[in-house]
Design a protein around this motif. Sequence first.
Motif, PDB file in Angstrom:
ATOM      1  N   GLU A 194       0.838  -1.197   0.000  1.00 20.14           N
ATOM      2  CA  GLU A 194       0.000   0.000   0.000  1.00 20.14           C
ATOM      3  C   GLU A 194       0.870   1.243   0.000  1.00 20.14           C
ATOM      4  O   GLU A 194       2.001   1.199   0.461  1.00 20.14           O
ATOM      5  N   GLU A 195       0.332   2.358  -0.491  1.00 21.19           N
ATOM      6  CA  GLU A 195       1.050   3.620  -0.408  1.00 21.19           C
ATOM      7  C   GLU A 195       0.457   4.422   0.740  1.00 21.19           C
ATOM      8  O   GLU A 195      -0.761   4.598   0.812  1.00 21.19           O
ATOM      9  N   VAL A 196       1.342   4.893   1.633  1.00 20.87           N
ATOM     10  CA  VAL A 196       0.888   5.563   2.848  1.00 20.87           C
ATOM     11  C   VAL A 196       1.449   6.979   2.885  1.00 20.87           C
ATOM     12  O   VAL A 196       2.608   7.205   2.526  1.00 20.87           O
ATOM     13  N   ASP A 197       0.624   7.928   3.317  1.00 20.35           N
ATOM     14  CA  ASP A 197       1.079   9.304   3.487  1.00 20.35           C
ATOM     15  C   ASP A 197       1.884   9.397   4.786  1.00 20.35           C
ATOM     16  O   ASP A 197       1.334   9.275   5.876  1.00 20.35           O
ATOM     17  N   ARG A 198       3.192   9.599   4.643  1.00 17.21           N
ATOM     18  CA  ARG A 198       4.029   9.702   5.836  1.00 17.21           C
ATOM     19  C   ARG A 198       4.622  11.097   5.977  1.00 17.21           C
ATOM     20  O   ARG A 198       5.671  11.291   6.602  1.00 17.21           O
ATOM     21  N   SER A 199       3.944  12.095   5.414  1.00 20.61           N
ATOM     22  CA  SER A 199       4.500  13.446   5.454  1.00 20.61           C
ATOM     23  C   SER A 199       4.577  13.980   6.891  1.00 20.61           C
ATOM     24  O   SER A 199       5.542  14.663   7.245  1.00 20.61           O
ATOM     25  N   ASP A 200       3.561  13.658   7.713  1.00 24.16           N
ATOM     26  CA  ASP A 200       3.598  14.139   9.103  1.00 24.16           C
ATOM     27  C   ASP A 200       4.754  13.497   9.867  1.00 24.16           C
ATOM     28  O   ASP A 200       5.439  14.159  10.654  1.00 24.16           O
ATOM     29  N   ASP A 201       4.935  12.220   9.609  1.00 22.29           N
ATOM     30  CA  ASP A 201       6.040  11.481  10.205  1.00 22.29           C
ATOM     31  C   ASP A 201       7.381  12.125   9.813  1.00 22.29           C
ATOM     32  O   ASP A 201       8.262  12.341  10.644  1.00 22.29           O
ATOM     33  N   LEU A 202       7.499  12.477   8.538  1.00 21.41           N
ATOM     34  CA  LEU A 202       8.719  13.102   8.049  1.00 21.41           C
ATOM     35  C   LEU A 202       8.956  14.449   8.736  1.00 21.41           C
ATOM     36  O   LEU A 202      10.074  14.740   9.183  1.00 21.41           O
ATOM     37  N   LEU A 203       7.890  15.256   8.818  1.00 23.83           N
ATOM     38  CA  LEU A 203       8.036  16.567   9.459  1.00 23.83           C
ATOM     39  C   LEU A 203       8.451  16.384  10.919  1.00 23.83           C
ATOM     40  O   LEU A 203       9.283  17.144  11.438  1.00 23.83           O
ATOM     41  N   GLY A 204       7.904  15.347  11.574  1.00 19.53           N
ATOM     42  CA  GLY A 204       8.279  15.037  12.954  1.00 19.53           C
ATOM     43  C   GLY A 204       9.760  14.689  13.063  1.00 19.53           C
ATOM     44  O   GLY A 204      10.457  15.161  13.964  1.00 19.53           O
ATOM     45  N   ARG A 205      10.219  13.882  12.117  1.00 24.65           N
ATOM     46  CA  ARG A 205      11.639  13.484  12.152  1.00 24.65           C
ATOM     47  C   ARG A 205      12.565  14.666  11.904  1.00 24.65           C
ATOM     48  O   ARG A 205      13.635  14.762  12.505  1.00 24.65           O
ATOM     49  N   LEU A 206      12.154  15.534  10.989  1.00 24.28           N
ATOM     50  CA  LEU A 206      12.964  16.730  10.730  1.00 24.28           C
ATOM     51  C   LEU A 206      13.062  17.562  12.009  1.00 24.28           C
ATOM     52  O   LEU A 206      14.141  18.033  12.378  1.00 24.28           O
ATOM     53  N   ALA A 207      11.929  17.720  12.704  1.00 25.09           N
ATOM     54  CA  ALA A 207      11.918  18.504  13.943  1.00 25.09           C
ATOM     55  C   ALA A 207      12.807  17.843  14.995  1.00 25.09           C
ATOM     56  O   ALA A 207      13.590  18.515  15.676  1.00 25.09           O
ATOM     57  N   GLN A 208      12.695  16.497  15.084  1.00 19.64           N
ATOM     58  CA  GLN A 208      13.530  15.738  16.028  1.00 19.64           C
ATOM     59  C   GLN A 208      15.014  15.984  15.785  1.00 19.64           C
ATOM     60  O   GLN A 208      15.808  16.031  16.719  1.00 19.64           O
ATOM     61  N   CYS A 209      15.378  16.097  14.519  1.00 19.62           N
ATOM     62  CA  CYS A 209      16.783  16.317  14.156  1.00 19.62           C
ATOM     63  C   CYS A 209      17.160  17.783  14.272  1.00 19.62           C
ATOM     64  O   CYS A 209      18.276  18.168  13.881  1.00 19.62           O
ATOM     65  N   GLY A 210      16.252  18.594  14.733  1.00 20.18           N
ATOM     66  CA  GLY A 210      16.530  20.018  14.910  1.00 20.18           C
ATOM     67  C   GLY A 210      16.613  20.784  13.605  1.00 20.18           C
ATOM     68  O   GLY A 210      17.181  21.866  13.535  1.00 20.18           O
ATOM     69  N   ILE A 211      16.060  20.195  12.538  1.00 19.05           N
ATOM     70  CA  ILE A 211      16.129  20.860  11.235  1.00 19.05           C
ATOM     71  C   ILE A 211      14.951  21.823  11.093  1.00 19.05           C
ATOM     72  O   ILE A 211      13.795  21.418  11.150  1.00 19.05           O
ATOM     73  N   GLU A 212      15.288  23.097  10.921  1.00 18.60           N
ATOM     74  CA  GLU A 212      14.234  24.109  10.920  1.00 18.60           C
ATOM     75  C   GLU A 212      13.842  24.552   9.525  1.00 18.60           C
ATOM     76  O   GLU A 212      12.800  25.174   9.340  1.00 18.60           O
ATOM     77  N   ALA A 213      14.705  24.270   8.561  1.00 17.87           N
ATOM     78  CA  ALA A 213      14.388  24.694   7.197  1.00 17.87           C
ATOM     79  C   ALA A 213      15.101  23.789   6.202  1.00 17.87           C
ATOM     80  O   ALA A 213      16.105  23.172   6.538  1.00 17.87           O
ATOM     81  N   MET A 214      14.557  23.730   4.990  1.00 16.40           N
ATOM     82  CA  MET A 214      15.090  22.835   3.947  1.00 16.40           C
ATOM     83  C   MET A 214      15.511  23.600   2.703  1.00 16.40           C
ATOM     84  O   MET A 214      14.827  24.528   2.278  1.00 16.40           O
ATOM     85  N   ILE A 215      16.611  23.121   2.130  1.00 12.31           N
ATOM     86  CA  ILE A 215      16.936  23.516   0.759  1.00 12.31           C
ATOM     87  C   ILE A 215      16.758  22.249  -0.082  1.00 12.31           C
ATOM     88  O   ILE A 215      17.389  21.230   0.205  1.00 12.31           O
ATOM     89  N   SER A 216      15.887  22.282  -1.067  1.00 12.99           N
ATOM     90  CA  SER A 216      15.667  21.104  -1.908  1.00 12.99           C
ATOM     91  C   SER A 216      16.058  21.418  -3.347  1.00 12.99           C
ATOM     92  O   SER A 216      15.579  22.400  -3.926  1.00 12.99           O
ATOM     93  N   VAL A 217      16.925  20.582  -3.878  1.00 11.83           N
ATOM     94  CA  VAL A 217      17.339  20.742  -5.274  1.00 11.83           C
ATOM     95  C   VAL A 217      16.396  19.871  -6.097  1.00 11.83           C
ATOM     96  O   VAL A 217      16.421  18.647  -5.970  1.00 11.83           O
ATOM     97  N   VAL A 218      15.540  20.486  -6.886  1.00  8.37           N
ATOM     98  CA  VAL A 218      14.444  19.717  -7.486  1.00  8.37           C
ATOM     99  C   VAL A 218      14.256  20.000  -8.978  1.00  8.37           C
ATOM    100  O   VAL A 218      14.694  21.014  -9.483  1.00  8.37           O
ATOM    101  N   GLY A 219      13.560  19.084  -9.622  1.00 11.19           N
ATOM    102  CA  GLY A 219      13.241  19.213 -11.044  1.00 11.19           C
ATOM    103  C   GLY A 219      14.165  18.347 -11.872  1.00 11.19           C
ATOM    104  O   GLY A 219      15.180  17.852 -11.397  1.00 11.19           O
ATOM    105  N   GLY A 220      13.773  18.132 -13.103  1.00 10.03           N
ATOM    106  CA  GLY A 220      14.698  17.513 -14.025  1.00 10.03           C
ATOM    107  C   GLY A 220      14.930  16.038 -13.858  1.00 10.03           C
ATOM    108  O   GLY A 220      16.002  15.541 -14.161  1.00 10.03           O
ATOM    109  N   SER A 221      13.936  15.293 -13.393  1.00 11.46           N
ATOM    110  CA  SER A 221      14.098  13.854 -13.309  1.00 11.46           C
ATOM    111  C   SER A 221      13.492  13.196 -14.529  1.00 11.46           C
ATOM    112  O   SER A 221      12.380  13.516 -14.937  1.00 11.46           O
TER     113      SER A 221
END
Lengths: 319, 387
Positions: B94-121
């Motif tokens: 099954e495909e599960v929405d784990r975005s909240d889980d991800l945001l929780g993990r980012l917070a746990q790691c003390g990560i307050e902001a993201m730089i994402s290099v995106v596009g072009g796949s």
Amino acid sequence: MSLHTEQAAKLTGRVLNIQHFCTNDGPGIRTTVFLKGCSLRCKWCCNPESIHPKPELAYDLKKCIGEKECGLCLKECPETAIYVAEADGKVRVNWDLCTNCGKCVPACPSNALYEFGQAMTVDEVLAEVEQDAAFYTQSGGGITLSGGECTLQPDFSAALLEEAHRRGISTAIETAGNVPWEYFVKVVQHADTVLHDHKLTDPERHKQWVGVDNVRIKANFKRAYEAFPDKAFIARTPVIPGVNDVEEHIRAVLAFIRPHPNVVDYQLLPYHRYGESKYGFLGRVYALKDFPSLPDETLKRLQAIVDDAFGRAPSGQAK
Amino acid sequence: MKRIAINIGSGYVPGLDAVVAGAAIAAQNAGLEIVGIRDGYDGLLVPDRYPDGGLLELVPRSLDAAGSRGSVLGTAARQDPFRVRTVTADGAVEEVDRSDDLLGRLAQCGIEAMISVVGGSAITGLHALSVAFKLQRKGLATVCVPKSVENEIAGVPLAFGYNSVLAHVTETLDRIRVGARDAGRLAVVEVPGQHAGWLALQSGMATLADAVLIPEIAYDVASIAAALDARERAGRPPALVVVAEGARSRDGMHGVAAAADPMRSSLAPNADPALGEGERVIDRTGAVAHAVATAIQRATDREVMPMSVGLLARGGAPTALDRQLGLAYGAAAVRALNGGESGVLVAFQPPDVRSVPLAEALNRVRGVPAGSELMNVARALGIAFGD
């Protein structure tokens, strides 16, 4: 109609589509009912819109009237997932933003936006299936439940097949068997022909290409062969180049099925690499893009092994 | 803000570590800690796959070789945080929405902001941009760096990686042209460009191709044939036709008849009408080159040589321009985050680096405008577009 069957006839299932005059889904000319929802993720899946159990948005560009003349869907979408392509003035769907809420569907006057998957009752399905009844008697055909995975909706599928039987229609199912035994047996007991897939022999490789291992699947098949000696089981393998196009797999399947005389045939379904094709209508990419093609010789060689095991003359021509 | 992270969406382009190094250097100079997440968000979503940890501490000296190869962070992102493939307790996939889980993990790691290099796949197109947009909408401070082989990202005149890919493709076309001319054949070369024709057009101009077919202009085989014949009569035998992956013929899909019933064809999108029901086909790179080459051969009786550049375009060393652009984009993203911005893409609009709202870049493709001066110039050089 008894009270029991009356209730059963009102059961609803998630139906993707009903396809008429099929010749590859069991004996004779058949009407195939595709159910929605699958518990596997084969990388070569050719019915991707059948995978998810819930209704999904689909879009047919050819039917879109364009933003200028219409543009109604753009106002309905709460996710800004619908947008206009400058090139032709028609809309497109950003499938990553779409949540399949379905709000745009009733707004679309030309049915360019529509949904894959609708709730249908047993009666509704059979009303459509029975239109083809004349062809079944001539050809030995009937109804085939396909998917998706029809045994994931055990109550609906069982009721549908049972009622089809009561109306004198022969029944078949196409299954990959990855469900609890209780689901599986509930549906299989009402099928005259059980077309079932042996995709890969090795459990780890099965997991790699299909998403889960094949331990439960094989257990279900074996138990079903033994529980239903009078049913016709037809084993099948989608032959995928570089995945399972090897003698070892074919021989392993034969070793698994041949002790059971009720497994009456083993069919190889070839995959070809050929020309331009599209997988993008649901915004997905075909995972097997750029796979090598299956040479005819390979298929002939594998088919000869099967023919030999079933003690018949070589089919001669590979499809 | 003390700690930020950087990750890269799927899709390799040369020299990605220039972006990572640019961000790391600028972050250190601004007094920020920066970590890298491996393979998109997979480093946090599937930690089992990373015995050395899904996060990578980034210090500028670990990035000395900045820009000469790919990226230490990896570009093998396979998980969309909103649709993570999972095997349930009862053995179903099954495909599960784990975005909240991800945001929780980012917070746990003390990560307050993201730089994402995106596009072009090649696999998912602008999918990672949409994922970044959705995470940002859920409250994650995000600045995106555009990367692309097609240069199709809206609002971004020059995406990272495009210049290197253009250089590689041009070099490859040069070699093919020499070989084709020597063999007396017409090379029909497919280059990346599903949505926009910049790469085909600019590499085609650089190599003085005889014809260039791009998604923005539907082509007509008869028109290409006439242009090639005229070229032949003028004493310059044609040798090179460049075709973008997304090129389309005026009469549909390269003359291949589509299945009549759309529901039928959508139910079995890889079923081949020529082979019959139940026969499945497998998509492949180079199919467009084959279709165009065959049509040209039929129309002109010239021997053709269909080829595809495909993944070859993505490897190799980055150009000087991309190394500079990558460092600049990495640093610009840190500056934007530090300045309180979120939900934007950094875009090089010389001599400025501007911030483009993600919402403006989503759902759009920056194609080649048909009547643009660049097209007129290409026509003046004798390049045919099949229109």
